[in-house]
Each structure stands twice: as structure tokens, then as C-alpha cells.
Design an enzyme around this catalytic site. Structure first.
Site, PDB file in Angstrom:
ATOM      1  N   LYS A 114       0.816  -1.213   0.000  1.00 38.46           N
ATOM      2  CA  LYS A 114       0.000   0.000   0.000  1.00 38.46           C
ATOM      3  C   LYS A 114       0.851   1.264   0.000  1.00 38.46           C
ATOM      4  O   LYS A 114       0.453   2.274  -0.573  1.00 38.46           O
ATOM      5  CB  LYS A 114      -0.972  -0.006   1.192  1.00 38.46           C
ATOM      6  CG  LYS A 114      -2.052  -1.059   1.027  1.00 38.46           C
ATOM      7  CD  LYS A 114      -3.256  -0.825   1.906  1.00 38.46           C
ATOM      8  CE  LYS A 114      -4.353  -1.828   1.544  1.00 38.46           C
ATOM      9  NZ  LYS A 114      -5.424  -1.919   2.501  1.00 38.46           N
ATOM     10  N   LYS A 197      -4.673  -9.826  -6.809  1.00 40.71           N
ATOM     11  CA  LYS A 197      -5.933 -10.163  -6.119  1.00 40.71           C
ATOM     12  C   LYS A 197      -7.036  -9.176  -6.492  1.00 40.71           C
ATOM     13  O   LYS A 197      -6.759  -8.017  -6.808  1.00 40.71           O
ATOM     14  CB  LYS A 197      -5.713 -10.257  -4.605  1.00 40.71           C
ATOM     15  CG  LYS A 197      -5.784  -8.980  -3.877  1.00 40.71           C
ATOM     16  CD  LYS A 197      -5.716  -9.155  -2.372  1.00 40.71           C
ATOM     17  CE  LYS A 197      -5.706  -7.733  -1.815  1.00 40.71           C
ATOM     18  NZ  LYS A 197      -5.464  -7.573  -0.439  1.00 40.71           N
ATOM     19  N   LYS A 200     -10.650  -3.575  -4.013  1.00 45.89           N
ATOM     20  CA  LYS A 200     -11.406  -2.331  -4.186  1.00 45.89           C
ATOM     21  C   LYS A 200     -10.533  -1.252  -4.782  1.00 45.89           C
ATOM     22  O   LYS A 200     -11.021  -0.309  -5.377  1.00 45.89           O
ATOM     23  CB  LYS A 200     -11.862  -1.781  -2.829  1.00 45.89           C
ATOM     24  CG  LYS A 200     -12.573  -2.735  -1.957  1.00 45.89           C
ATOM     25  CD  LYS A 200     -12.816  -2.150  -0.563  1.00 45.89           C
ATOM     26  CE  LYS A 200     -12.766  -3.276   0.448  1.00 45.89           C
ATOM     27  NZ  LYS A 200     -13.482  -3.105   1.660  1.00 45.89           N
TER      28      LYS A 200
HETATM   29  P1  TYM Z   1     -10.557  -5.818   3.804  1.00 42.50           P
HETATM   30  O1  TYM Z   1     -11.577  -4.769   4.054  1.00 42.50           O
HETATM   31  O2  TYM Z   1      -9.479  -5.524   2.819  1.00 42.50           O
HETATM   32  O3  TYM Z   1     -11.244  -7.162   3.338  1.00 42.50           O
HETATM   33  C1  TYM Z   1     -12.294  -7.781   4.078  1.00 42.50           C
HETATM   34  C2  TYM Z   1     -12.144  -9.295   3.990  1.00 42.50           C
HETATM   35  O4  TYM Z   1     -12.188  -9.711   2.627  1.00 42.50           O
HETATM   36  C3  TYM Z   1     -11.056 -10.546   2.348  1.00 42.50           C
HETATM   37  N1  TYM Z   1     -10.662 -10.328   0.942  1.00 42.50           N
HETATM   38  C4  TYM Z   1     -10.446 -11.317   0.062  1.00 42.50           C
HETATM   39  N2  TYM Z   1     -10.543 -12.648   0.170  1.00 42.50           N
HETATM   40  C5  TYM Z   1     -10.286 -13.381  -0.941  1.00 42.50           C
HETATM   41  N3  TYM Z   1      -9.936 -12.833  -2.143  1.00 42.50           N
HETATM   42  C6  TYM Z   1      -9.829 -11.498  -2.293  1.00 42.50           C
HETATM   43  N4  TYM Z   1      -9.502 -10.967  -3.467  1.00 42.50           N
HETATM   44  C7  TYM Z   1     -10.087 -10.672  -1.154  1.00 42.50           C
HETATM   45  N5  TYM Z   1     -10.078  -9.320  -0.947  1.00 42.50           N
HETATM   46  C8  TYM Z   1     -10.425  -9.139   0.349  1.00 42.50           C
HETATM   47  C9  TYM Z   1      -9.997 -10.091   3.327  1.00 42.50           C
HETATM   48  O5  TYM Z   1      -9.029 -11.093   3.548  1.00 42.50           O
HETATM   49  C10 TYM Z   1     -10.809  -9.787   4.555  1.00 42.50           C
HETATM   50  O6  TYM Z   1     -11.025 -10.952   5.312  1.00 42.50           O
HETATM   51  N6  TYM Z   1      -7.509  -5.372   7.703  1.00 42.50           N
HETATM   52  C11 TYM Z   1      -8.762  -5.955   7.285  1.00 42.50           C
HETATM   53  C12 TYM Z   1      -9.951  -5.521   8.124  1.00 42.50           C
HETATM   54  C13 TYM Z   1      -9.783  -5.757   9.576  1.00 42.50           C
HETATM   55  C14 TYM Z   1      -9.866  -7.016  10.249  1.00 42.50           C
HETATM   56  C15 TYM Z   1      -9.657  -6.721  11.645  1.00 42.50           C
HETATM   57  C16 TYM Z   1     -10.076  -8.331   9.841  1.00 42.50           C
HETATM   58  C17 TYM Z   1      -9.546  -4.809  10.519  1.00 42.50           C
HETATM   59  N7  TYM Z   1      -9.464  -5.370  11.757  1.00 42.50           N
HETATM   60  C18 TYM Z   1      -9.676  -7.734  12.598  1.00 42.50           C
HETATM   61  C19 TYM Z   1     -10.092  -9.339  10.810  1.00 42.50           C
HETATM   62  C20 TYM Z   1      -9.878  -9.038  12.170  1.00 42.50           C
HETATM   63  C21 TYM Z   1      -9.023  -5.504   5.854  1.00 42.50           C
HETATM   64  O7  TYM Z   1      -8.567  -4.467   5.416  1.00 42.50           O
HETATM   65  O8  TYM Z   1      -9.907  -6.272   5.182  1.00 42.50           O
END
Ligand code: TYM
Length: 334
Positions: A114, A197, A200
Site C-alpha cells: 500500500k 488479487k 477495491k
Molecule cells: P478488507 O476490508 O481488505 O477485506 C475484508 C475481507 O475480505 C477478504 N478479501 C479477500 N478474500 C479473498 N480474495 C480477495 N480478493 C479478497 N479481498 C479481500 C480479506 O481477507 C478480509 O477478510 N484489515 C482488514 C480488516 C480488519 C480485520 C480486523 C479483519 C480490521 N481489523 C480484525 C479481521 C480481524 C481488511 O482491510 O480487510
């Protein structure tokens, strides 16, 4: 069993989020027994690492809440809230900043991705992002954290922080959480590039399927998805070295609850001209009901705010004992 997971309320829910994480959240919620609890939240405090205007940020939180409810999260059974409504997350994050090491954070691949080339210009928030994530998990003593593959490293860091805190202060306060990563859909890839991957932040909307895409848009994106000229093989082994083909087959397998071998067997000897419409159909049918519920719910701001308020009150109560114990372990008088 305490299940917890979060999602950043930036942009739209896309197929990667849905298949990688949200579908598992719903399953875990639905299979929960009387002794278990599920916490799902919108990581709006994390989303400050992406610049956004005030009104848009407010909209994003309500939209993501609507999307989660539409996807099957039941606010009466799961605790659904946004981080900003529960200040204990930010408080514990600060305490854990004393435990987390710069060397550990320097190894985080998500920060490197990022921040890109301009590391010096990246915000401090982006750097310490995984510490807030650890606080999110540890504040509830979560045992199971359903996430996509890309969050695995953050979960490992969370375990390291928990272990070091417990050791440094001679307490048995934090539980070590286990990541729950789906086997088949841990990494849904971009429709334009099978090695990146689905995300967004990809500037091309054609790279992802959004929850808001209508039937025609979904079909058009699948038909234009990058694939290759070869025919589909008899078994999944024949997909080696074909990232786009593997991704499309993997998506269909996940959606229909089959193995990639079974999907290959069905389409063996056929090209993507035959495969893509079949995949598009299944996607359209899967996403349509979720999209329809989402479009209804997202107009009900007062109801969404009430859900988040109620969830936050439950979350704050669950977080309080851990937060108090963490202050106490460190000799900080509140
Ligand atoms: P975020 O918002 O990027 O994504 C949310 C969830 O979606 C999954 N994900 C994917 N899985 C498979 N293929 C993909 N292309 C893909 N893109 C996204 C992510 O693995 C995630 O599970 N840091 C985290 C949010 C967060 C969090 C936490 C998660 C904050 N605190 C505590 C678990 C526990 C994030 O940015 O996810």
C-alpha cells in the site's frame, strides 16, 4: 468460541470479500451454538488510512452495514458495529503500541504494497494499522477469525503481540486467535490479471464484481474477463500455469460448492466461450438476492444507525473487562 472479523468500509463489497470472508462469517454465525458469540465490524478507524470526505465516510459505513445484513449477517444474533463507536479498540491499540516492534511491522507485506515506493510519504496510521487490527481481535479474546488469505500475516502478528504482552507483564490475558481461511476461495483474483488479487483499490472496475453490479454488468464482466485460448482440462492439475483459468474455475467451484476437479470434469474439452456464460449465470443468481436486499436496506439510514448503535453497546460491554485488565497489568490507573 468467539468469532470476530472486520471489513474496511471503503468502496463496495466485491466478490473477493464475499467469497473470501463474508460467506464464512454468515456460515459461522448460522452454525453457532449457545456458548458462542460472533462479532463483525466495519473497520472505519482503519479506513482513515485512505483519504475520504466526511459525507462519503458516513455513507460508506452505512452502505457496508447494509451490505453485510443483505449478505446474511443477522444483527440479532451477531454483534454488528463500527469501530469508531467502540473507543476501546483505539485505546487498546495505544497500549499495544508499546509491545509491537518496528521490525515486526516492517515485515508486513500489506504495508509495503500500500505504501508503494513512497514509504516516507505514507501515513503513520498505515504503518501501525496491523496493531489496531490486533487490538480489534484481542479486545474480545476472539478465538476464530474468518478472513481471506491476505490477512494471514496480520493474524500472525496479532499472535506475536499477544504472546509478548502476556510474557512481558506476566499475565494470561490475551487469547491467541486462529485464522479461519477458506481452502477454495482464500484468494479471488482480478478478472483482468490472474496474478493480482481482486481488490477495491484496482482502478479498473472491470477487474472486480461488485455487489452493486446488475445482472447485465455481471455477465458482461465475466464475458470480458481475461482467460486463455486453451480448452479446459480434465482435472484441476491441468490448470497449472494458467492463472486466469484457475481463478474462473475456482470461482465457479466455490459458488457451486464443488471441487475444482469436478468443475474441470464437467467442462473438459470445452473452451471459455462455453464456460463463461455458465459462470455468469451462477454469479447472477447468487448475487441478485443480496443486491436486491442491499438496495432496499441502504435507504434506511435510521434503521442502520440503530443496528450499529445497539451492536456498539454490546461490543463496548464485552470489551471493557479486557481493556481494564490491560491497563491494570501495565500499572496504568484509570
Ligand atoms: P478488507 O476490508 O481488505 O477485506 C475484508 C475481507 O475480505 C477478504 N478479501 C479477500 N478474500 C479473498 N480474495 C480477495 N480478493 C479478497 N479481498 C479481500 C480479506 O481477507 C478480509 O477478510 N484489515 C482488514 C480488516 C480488519 C480485520 C480486523 C479483519 C480490521 N481489523 C480484525 C479481521 C480481524 C481488511 O482491510 O480487510
Amino acid at each position: 468460541m468467539r468469532v470476530l472479523s472486520g471489513i474496511q468500509p471503503t468502496g463496495n463489497l466485491h466478490l473477493g470479500n464475499y467469497l473470501g470472508a463474508i460467506r464464512n462469517w454468515v456460515r459461522m454465525q448460522d452454525e453457532m451454538d449457545a456458548d458462542s458469540q460472533c462479532f463483525f465490524f466495519l473497520a472505519d478507524m482503519h479506513s482513515i488510512t485512505v483519504h475520504e470526505g466526511r459525507e462519503q465516510r458516513i455513507r460508506n459505513v452505512r452502505d457496508m452495514a447494509a451490505a453485510l445484513v443483505a449478505a446474511g449477517i443477522d444483527p440479532d444474533r451477531s454483534v454488528l458495529f463500527n469501530q469508531a463507536r467502540v473507543p476501546a479498540h483505539a485505546e487498546l491499540c495505544w497500549l499495544l503500541n508499546g509491545t509491537a516492534r518496528i521490525g515486526w511491522l516492517n515485515r508486513m507485506t500489506q504495508f509495503k504494497d500500500k505504501a508503494g515506493k513512497d514509504r516516507e510519504g505514507a501515513s503513520v496510521g498505515l504503518f501501525v494499522y496491523p496493531v489496531l487490527q490486533a487490538a480489534d481481535i484481542l479486545i474480545y479474546n476472539a478465538t476464530h477469525v474468518p478472513v481471506g488469505e491476505d490477512q494471514k500475516q496480520h493474524l500472525e502478528l496479532c499472535r506475536d503481540i499477544a504472546t509478548k504482552f502476556n510474557t512481558d507483564f506476566g499475565v494470561d490475558l490475551f487469547t491467541l486467535p486462529a485464522p479461519i481461511i477458506p481452502k477454495e476461495s482464500a484468494r479471488i483474483m482480478s478478472l483482468r490479471d490472474g496474478t493480482a488479487k481482486m481488490s477495491k483499490s484496482d482502478p479498473s472496475d472491470m477487474s472486480r464484481i461488485n455487489l452493486t453490479d446488475d445482472d447485465d454488468a455481471i455477465m458482461a464482466k465475466v464475458k470480458k474477463a481475461k482467460s486463455d485460448q486453451e480448452l479446459l482440462p480434465e482435472t484441476a492439475e491441468g490448470l497449472t500455469g494458467r492463472p486466469e483459468a484457475s481463478n474462473l474455475v475456482g470461482i465457479l467451484a466455490t459458488l457451486t460448492g464443488r471441487t475444482t476437479d469436478a468443475v474441470c470434469a464437467e467442462f473438459a474439452g470445452k473452451g471459455f466461450g462455453a464456460f463463461k456464460p455458465a459462470l455468469g449465470e451462477v454469479l447472477v443468481e447468487t448475487l441478485r438476492p443480496i443486491r436486491q436486499r442491499f438496495l432496499e436496506l441502504r435507504t434506511e439510514d435510521a434503521a442502520l444507525d440503530a443496528i450499529l448503535d445497539k451492536g456498539a453497546a454490546k461490543a463496548a460491554a464485552a470489551a471493557e473487562p479486557t481493556l481494564r485488565a490491560a491497563y491494570d497489568a501495565m500499572g496504568l490507573m484509570r
